[in-house]
Design a protein around this motif. Structure first.
Motif, short mmCIF file in Angstrom:
data_model
loop_
_atom_site.label_atom_id
_atom_site.label_comp_id
_atom_site.label_asym_id
_atom_site.label_seq_id
_atom_site.Cartn_x
_atom_site.Cartn_y
_atom_site.Cartn_z
N SER A 159 0.85 -1.18 0.00
CA SER A 159 0.00 0.00 0.00
C SER A 159 0.88 1.23 0.00
O SER A 159 2.06 1.17 0.38
CB SER A 159 -0.90 0.01 1.24
N SER A 160 0.33 2.32 -0.43
CA SER A 160 1.12 3.55 -0.44
C SER A 160 0.20 4.75 -0.39
O SER A 160 -0.96 4.68 -0.80
CB SER A 160 1.99 3.62 -1.70
N VAL A 161 0.71 5.83 0.15
CA VAL A 161 0.03 7.11 0.05
C VAL A 161 1.01 8.09 -0.56
O VAL A 161 2.17 8.15 -0.16
CB VAL A 161 -0.43 7.67 1.42
N SER A 162 0.54 8.82 -1.52
CA SER A 162 1.44 9.76 -2.17
C SER A 162 0.64 10.91 -2.75
O SER A 162 -0.58 10.91 -2.73
CB SER A 162 2.23 9.05 -3.28
N VAL A 163 1.35 11.86 -3.25
CA VAL A 163 0.72 12.97 -3.94
C VAL A 163 1.25 12.91 -5.37
O VAL A 163 2.41 12.56 -5.58
CB VAL A 163 1.09 14.31 -3.28
N GLN A 297 0.59 20.27 -0.64
CA GLN A 297 0.27 18.85 -0.52
C GLN A 297 -0.54 18.66 0.77
O GLN A 297 -0.28 19.31 1.77
CB GLN A 297 1.55 18.03 -0.42
N PRO A 298 -1.49 17.77 0.74
CA PRO A 298 -2.35 17.57 1.92
C PRO A 298 -1.63 16.73 2.97
O PRO A 298 -1.89 15.55 3.11
CB PRO A 298 -3.56 16.83 1.34
N THR A 299 -0.75 17.38 3.73
CA THR A 299 0.09 16.63 4.68
C THR A 299 -0.74 15.91 5.72
O THR A 299 -0.43 14.78 6.09
CB THR A 299 1.04 17.58 5.41
#
Lengths: 349, 349
Positions: A159-163, A297-299
């Motif tokens: 899984s990953s979260v990125s912009v 970016q939505p930190t």
DNA sequence: TCGTAACAATGAAACGATTCAAAGTTCAGC
DNA sequence: GCTGAACTTTGAATCGTTTCATTGTTACGA
């Protein structure tokens, strides 16, 4: 005198004249214990100044209540902000966060992963330095849930979260082009950093859409204010005609450094001579010498979502691995638009 | 499939056909083991993907290789900088740092102290929220070495590293007075924070030395950019004649906030109408809209010295407790001096 | 008064590493 | 081939907690 070893649960049990199991119950399942006994035990705990030994606790439990996070640079407010929201989200699950700073160094990154494995963390959040597919593969084999942070998972199984950095790069360059600039420069480095290469790629795409526009790439040795200042100094030394008319920096720290150099040179005006845009929209961007345009970016969402994905992996036997990609926003301030009114634009995803 | 529990030293021993003690020796005293055996053990470790269980290790050792650090605000670059140098110094002794952020909240502070005690940290570095003499007394009784960070130890029996906040406050106010300002304002809060009250005290002292000078105290709810912006907005709303002609903020974050408010109001010029000075000299001060004058604290020395004092307490049976006080420096930039040349002055200690 | 269900308290076993006294092995020197 | 010193290896005991099967206690209805 006060050099006696710390009191253990056994000492408490003796002092309160109960069994060790009872003390443990008072600590973990108070309802299982009668009021009378509980009071006696609590009194003993207080008198001996007993503090639970977490090592023994974990050893028995086989797992800690801890999540390891490895980020590229804690000096960068972008990452501290992400970590902060991850901490808050983890606290909701009763977990604490251990933080490691790789400083863009693979060895240090590796070192922290080792350390966190020794600590038997529940899971890992990693914002990787370079290509760590081997390392990740090993983690998967050991069954240690891992979520990529600020980097899209190429391989399946993670899984990953990125912009969307490509979109962000496009957004920044497109903005500069829309302002009529044609001699663009990109500052960032080393290009082995994925975030850098993706943002550059997006910028390149935007430039190619406009005939007559050029994009020069200026390498910075890293992503700090100091590195930005050094690149800025080189620009200042150039013949004015050779300077770009717009600069896109791979993050706000670099941009602030470039800004420092440019503003020290009285002849150069931002944005008149050179428009400047950064990336991350850190808190300090708005209070810069010339308020800095940036890509936000939505930190908060990044950190929170990363923990949520990790929680999914922990709960589920065969989790669906998901790659969550957020969309960046353009924040326009004086460093590109002059005294014009600020605006916020969102990339089409 | 990969859901088998992690390999233990016993598994390695079985796999390599040696005793557990031998595996332990390979890990901790490689010289005690013959080359042949060592190779066999290392091979087994590799094949099983063995990773030491730190909990078991610590349990047996009775102590961790860890130092707990509690700071007031990790969002403040001043503290991250101090922590960073403490980490580096600790690494030299082979210790790692666990970081807790109290966020100026006593309960959270207390929570982290508990947590760190459960972890059996070797020692504690605390930048305390308020008066924690009781808590400290308890720590002393338990024999847990503790060094105060950024706060001078009043009571004997504790070491501390701090910067002379009274001198810093004096330096800042004196500078504003030297520039001819007479209607000074101090922004900071809550005043229960020692750093705030000491800096205010120093400023008050400077103001009293100059006849006709006044010092107005403006409370900010905390020490963030946002809080500063709120105070700044109030100043903007005032009748121009009622505004101070110089503002001293208890830290740079507040100062940047105030600056944001003031610069948004076109009528107000920094430093012509209002001179502005902060405290801490964070990296972002130099790249502010108007480069911010500030009081520089030796963050690197603070962190390093704190660890050194802690190491002394750990090594020595009856350590000399020392209160190390550093001297702050005045850094002059445009927010007070206009386009004049920057200078650095040092307080007389 | 007895039976029994519900509630409390017990304490041995287990977690996984390190330690260290004891046992085993090697080998130089005679 | 024997001795004894030096080097290796062994494995039981230990750290402090949690777990859980077992035993002990209480109280209620019949």
């Amino acid at each position: 005198m006060s050099m006696t070893r710390a009191a253990s649960i056994k000492d408490v049990a003796n002092h309160a004249k109960v069994a060790v199991g009872t003390v443990s119950n008072v600590l973990n399942y108070p309802d299982r214990v009668s009021k009378r006994t509980k009071e006696r035990v609590l009194k003993a705990i207080d008198e001996l100044g007993f503090v639970r030994n977490d090592a023994a606790r974990q050893l028995r439990a086989g797992q800690s209540r801890t999540i390891g996070v490895v980020v590229l640079d804690v000096g960068n407010p972008f990452f501290t902000s992400v970590v902060r929201s991850a901490e808050d989200a983890a606290a909701l699950n009763g977990s604490a966060v251990l933080l490691g700073d790789s400083g863009h160094d693979s060895d240090r990154e590796s070192h922290y992963i080792d350390l966190f494995q020794e600590q038997r963390v529940q899971g890992l959040l990693i914002s990787p330095v370079g290509d760590i597919s081997e390392r990740m593969e090993a983690l998967r084999e050991r069954g240690l849930p891992t979520v990529l942070l600020d980097r899209k998972a190429d391989e399946t199984g993670f899984s990953s979260v990125s912009v969307d950095d490509d979109a962000g790069g496009y957004l920044a360059a497109r903005h500069l082009l829309d302002l009529g600039r044609r001699r663009l420069a990109f500052v960032g480095g080393p290009t082995s950093i994925r975030q850098v290469s993706d943002r550059l790629q997006g910028a390149t795409r935007a430039v190619q859409e406009v005939s007559g526009a050029r994009l020069e790439v200026l390498d910075s040795e890293n992503m700090t204010v100091l590195a930005g200042r050094r690149v800025g100094n080189k620009l200042v030394e150039r013949d004015p005609a050779e300077r770009p008319d717009a600069v896109f920096c791979a993050n706000d720290l670099i941009a602030l450094g470039v800004m420092q150099s440019l503003t020290m040179m009285n002849g150069i005006k931002i944005p008149d001579d050179i428009a400047l845009i950064g990336y991350d929209d850190i808190d300090f961007a708005v209070s810069a010498v010339v308020p800095l345009s940036s890509i936000r970016q939505p930190t908060e969402a990044l950190g929170r979502t990363a923990i949520e994905l990790l929680a999914e992996e922990l709960d589920t036997q065969h989790p669906q691995h998901r790659a969550v990609v957020f969309t960046p926003e353009l924040v326009v301030r004086q460093s590109t638009a002059g005294v014009g009114a600020p605006a916020v634009l969102t990339a089409v995803s």
